[in-house]
Every structure is written in structure tokens, then in C-alpha cells.
Write an enzyme that holds these catalytic residues in place. Structure first.
Site, PDB file in Angstrom:
ATOM      1  N   SER A 142       0.879  -1.187   0.000  1.00 16.61           N
ATOM      2  CA  SER A 142       0.000   0.000   0.000  1.00 16.61           C
ATOM      3  C   SER A 142       0.904   1.222   0.000  1.00 16.61           C
ATOM      4  CB  SER A 142      -0.838  -0.022   1.284  1.00 16.61           C
ATOM      5  OG  SER A 142      -1.465   1.222   1.506  1.00 16.61           O
ATOM      6  N   TYR A 155      -2.205  -0.693  10.609  1.00 14.88           N
ATOM      7  CA  TYR A 155      -2.334  -1.105   9.198  1.00 14.88           C
ATOM      8  C   TYR A 155      -1.041  -0.759   8.444  1.00 14.88           C
ATOM      9  CZ  TYR A 155      -3.967  -1.290   4.356  1.00 14.88           C
ATOM     10  OH  TYR A 155      -4.095  -1.577   3.005  1.00 14.88           O
TER      11      TYR A 155
HETATM   12  N1  NAP Z   1      -8.439  -0.552  -1.765  1.00 14.00           N
HETATM   13  C1  NAP Z   1      -7.439   0.205  -1.374  1.00 14.00           C
HETATM   14  O1  NAP Z   1      -7.609   1.451  -1.258  1.00 14.00           O
HETATM   15  C2  NAP Z   1      -6.081  -0.392  -1.105  1.00 14.00           C
HETATM   16  C3  NAP Z   1      -4.989   0.482  -1.005  1.00 14.00           C
HETATM   17  C4  NAP Z   1      -3.764  -0.055  -0.712  1.00 14.00           C
HETATM   18  C5  NAP Z   1      -3.598  -1.416  -0.539  1.00 14.00           C
HETATM   19  N2  NAP Z   1      -4.679  -2.255  -0.645  1.00 14.00           N
HETATM   20  C6  NAP Z   1      -4.472  -3.676  -0.426  1.00 14.00           C
HETATM   21  O2  NAP Z   1      -5.027  -4.401  -1.493  1.00 14.00           O
HETATM   22  C7  NAP Z   1      -5.325  -5.743  -1.055  1.00 14.00           C
HETATM   23  C8  NAP Z   1      -6.718  -6.118  -1.555  1.00 14.00           C
HETATM   24  O3  NAP Z   1      -7.683  -5.321  -0.896  1.00 14.00           O
HETATM   25  P1  NAP Z   1      -8.952  -4.673  -1.627  1.00 14.00           P
HETATM   26  O4  NAP Z   1      -8.757  -3.221  -1.636  1.00 14.00           O
HETATM   27  O5  NAP Z   1      -9.210  -5.375  -2.898  1.00 14.00           O
HETATM   28  O6  NAP Z   1     -10.093  -4.949  -0.531  1.00 14.00           O
HETATM   29  P2  NAP Z   1     -11.283  -6.014  -0.444  1.00 14.00           P
HETATM   30  O7  NAP Z   1     -12.251  -5.800  -1.551  1.00 14.00           O
HETATM   31  O8  NAP Z   1     -11.774  -5.896   0.959  1.00 14.00           O
HETATM   32  O9  NAP Z   1     -10.544  -7.398  -0.685  1.00 14.00           O
HETATM   33  C9  NAP Z   1      -9.811  -8.049   0.329  1.00 14.00           C
HETATM   34  C10 NAP Z   1      -9.743  -9.509   0.011  1.00 14.00           C
HETATM   35  O10 NAP Z   1      -8.989 -10.171   1.048  1.00 14.00           O
HETATM   36  C11 NAP Z   1      -9.706 -11.323   1.429  1.00 14.00           C
HETATM   37  N3  NAP Z   1      -9.387 -11.721   2.797  1.00 14.00           N
HETATM   38  C12 NAP Z   1      -9.544 -11.034   3.940  1.00 14.00           C
HETATM   39  N4  NAP Z   1      -9.141 -11.783   4.988  1.00 14.00           N
HETATM   40  C13 NAP Z   1      -8.734 -12.976   4.486  1.00 14.00           C
HETATM   41  C14 NAP Z   1      -8.225 -14.160   5.042  1.00 14.00           C
HETATM   42  N5  NAP Z   1      -8.048 -14.301   6.364  1.00 14.00           N
HETATM   43  N6  NAP Z   1      -7.897 -15.187   4.216  1.00 14.00           N
HETATM   44  C15 NAP Z   1      -8.080 -15.069   2.886  1.00 14.00           C
HETATM   45  N7  NAP Z   1      -8.551 -13.975   2.285  1.00 14.00           N
HETATM   46  C16 NAP Z   1      -8.889 -12.934   3.085  1.00 14.00           C
HETATM   47  C17 NAP Z   1     -11.181 -10.973   1.249  1.00 14.00           C
HETATM   48  O11 NAP Z   1     -11.942 -12.150   1.021  1.00 14.00           O
HETATM   49  P3  NAP Z   1     -12.801 -12.952   2.108  1.00 14.00           P
HETATM   50  O12 NAP Z   1     -13.389 -11.944   3.044  1.00 14.00           O
HETATM   51  O13 NAP Z   1     -13.817 -13.651   1.257  1.00 14.00           O
HETATM   52  O14 NAP Z   1     -11.833 -13.898   2.757  1.00 14.00           O
HETATM   53  C18 NAP Z   1     -11.120 -10.166  -0.040  1.00 14.00           C
HETATM   54  O15 NAP Z   1     -11.165 -11.022  -1.149  1.00 14.00           O
HETATM   55  C19 NAP Z   1      -5.178  -5.723   0.468  1.00 14.00           C
HETATM   56  O16 NAP Z   1      -3.943  -6.307   0.823  1.00 14.00           O
HETATM   57  C20 NAP Z   1      -5.181  -4.244   0.799  1.00 14.00           C
HETATM   58  O17 NAP Z   1      -4.497  -3.967   2.004  1.00 14.00           O
HETATM   59  C21 NAP Z   1      -5.918  -1.763  -0.944  1.00 14.00           C
END
Ligand code: NAP
Length: 243
Positions: A142, A155
């Protein structure tokens, strides 16, 4: 034909957001995607879309905090396709709050999913890739891996850790045919902020997350890193909204 045609790519956290969009894009480019998350019904619906478009997909229920479940998804990729070309350690959670709120269970969950989950991916994937003599880790950090914002201390700490672990992995795998990429998104449309239970953090994030990238912007960055020739290691990509 894409460089990714026939490549086997494991994606954690593929049931929504960045992981889901990346799975769709990679499958459309001819990759075999092996997708994991806890919400299996979401994976089933995604798999049915991908197959409907002629893509190749395997689903596996996955909690990245459980080493055996990470071993199971990598094992599923190996037994179905005989190889693992890339692992995208994407699963993450972000229940933000100020430290003084003492939401210790949420701190622990971020540590378990965001750090331990990535380490489980490395612990399982590294021996496989070393044996194969090729492979590519893509770890999703991130912009919080580079700067800390209020309510995001823990975080950001987990994402600084992912950045450190990824850099160490790169240094230790030079010469083994294994590539290592850190992808650091800025604010991106997804379900990530929905896990915030703290009112102050939730309000702060509403404003902070107003200007968000589409998930496809991050998926395209991942594809860029994966598509490079094997002698090219894209070390770090930071993607932010331009407006
Ligand atoms: N969106 C942003 O602004 C942003 C910015 C910087 C970095 N990121 C990073 O991008 C990555 C993806 O996040 P996203 O933004 O796409 O959010 P999201 O839509 O909430 O997706 C997160 C994913 O992680 C899975 N997950 C959560 N806990 C888990 C576990 N214990 N085991 C397996 N899977 C798990 C969730 O699936 P289930 O709940 O079905 O398990 C979901 O598929 C993350 O690492 C996040 O920190 C996002």
C-alpha cells in the site's frame, strides 16, 4: 497472444476488489487462475463468470492465516496444472482506529492476515519455485507502506512489514530464477474500508477515500510486472490517483 497465456497464477483474497479484478483480467489474457478467499460463494460466482468468458479457473476456500490452507491452494495449483508461475499475496484487511481506542483484536487480525498471510504464501511457494527454477511473487502492500496516516498506525505497520519482507525475499532469491514484485496501491475502490468499526476512523476515511482508483488500475500494474521477460524483475510499483 499474451505472455501470460497458459501461466498458472495463484491469487489470495480474490473474492472482491483488487484480487477479483486481477483474476478476471489474467483469465482474459489466457492465464489459469487459482483463486482463494474465505467467501466461497463469491469465488463460485466469479469462477462462473470467468468460465462463461472461456477462461480457466480453480477455486479453493482459503484463510491465509492458516498455513495448511495456503499449502492446500498451492497444492491444488500444482496438482491441476503441474506448476506455479506466480503467487499474488493480495488478501488484506484494514479495520482502522487510533491506537488509544485499544482495538487489540483488530490489531491482531491485521497482523495475522496482512503479515502472517504473506509469510504463509512465501513459506509455501518458495520451496516450489526453487524446485521449479522459476516463479514470481507479487506482494500487495500500500502507499501506507511508505507513510503513516492518522488511525492507520497498525495497518501501515503491517504494510511496512510486507515491504521489508518483500525486499528481503528479493535479495535472497537473486540468481534462483525467482522474481519478486511489491505492488503498492493508493486509495482504490473496493470493500476494504467496510471492515472499519471505529466511528472516528470511518469518518476520516470517507473523505480520505473520496478520490479512488478503479481496481483495474492495480490489476494492470500487476499484469505489467508479470508480462516482463524472465530476466526483468520489476521490484516496486506505486500507483496513486493522479487527480
Ligand atoms: N483498496 C485500497 O484502497 C487499497 C490500497 C492499498 C492497498 N490495498 C491492499 O489491497 C489488497 C486487496 O484489498 P482490496 O482493496 O481489494 O479490498 P477487499 O475488496 O476488501 O478485498 C480483500 C480480500 O482479502 C480477502 N481476505 C480477507 N481476509 C482474508 C483471510 N483471512 N484469508 C483469505 N482472504 C482474506 C477478502 O476475502 P474474504 O473476506 O472472502 O476472505 C477479499 O477477497 C489488500 O492487501 C489491501 O491492504 C488496498
Amino acid at each position: 497472444m499474451s505472455e501470460l497465456n497458459g501461466k498458472v497464477v495463484v491469487i489470495t483474497g480474490a473474492s472482491s476488489g483488487i484480487g477479483e479484478t486481477t483474476a478476471r483480467l489474467l483469465a482474459s489474457l489466457g492465464a489459469h487462475v487459482v483463486i482463494g478467499a474465505r467467501r466461497v460463494e463469491r469465488l463460485e460466482s466469479l469462477a462462473s463468470d470467468i468460465q462463461g468468458d472461456g477462461g480457466s479457473v480453480v477455486i479453493q476456500q482459503l484463510d491465509v492465516t492458516e498455513l495448511e490452507q495456503m499449502q492446500a491452494i498451492i497444492g491444488a495449483a500444482q496438482s491441476r496444472f503441474g506448476r506455479v508461475d506466480a503467487i499474488i499475496n493480495n488478501a488484506g484487511v484494514m479495520p482502522l482506529s487510533s491506537l488509544e481506542a485499544l482495538k487489540i483484536e483488530e490489531w491482531n487480525r491485521m497482523i495475522d492476515v496482512n503479515i502472517r498471510g504473506v509469510l504463509h504464501g512465501i513459506a509455501t511457494g518458495l520451496p516450489v519455485m526453487k524446485k521449479q527454477g522459476f516463479g514470481h511473487f507479487i506482494n500487495i502492500a500500500s502507499t501506507g507502506a511508505y507513510e503513516v496516516t492518522p488511525t492507520a498506525a497498525v495497518y501501515c505497520a503491517t504494510k511496512y512489514a510486507v515491504r521489508a519482507i518483500t525486499d528481503g525475499l528479493r535479495q535472497e532469491t537473486v540468481g534462483l530464477g525467482i522474481r519478486v514484485t511489491l505492488v503498492s496501491p493508493g486509495v482504490t475502490e473496493s470493500e476494504l474500508a467496510e471492515s472499519i468499526t471505529d466511528n472516528q476512523a470511518r469518518e476520516f476515511m470517507k473523505e480520505y477515500r473520496r478520490n479512488a482508483l478503479p481496481t483495474k488500475a492495480i490489476a494492470r500494474a500487476i499484469v505489467y510486472a508479470l508480462e516482463q521477460p524472465v530476466h526483468v524483475d520489476v521490484s516496486e510499483l506505486v500507483i496513486k490517483p493522479s487527480m
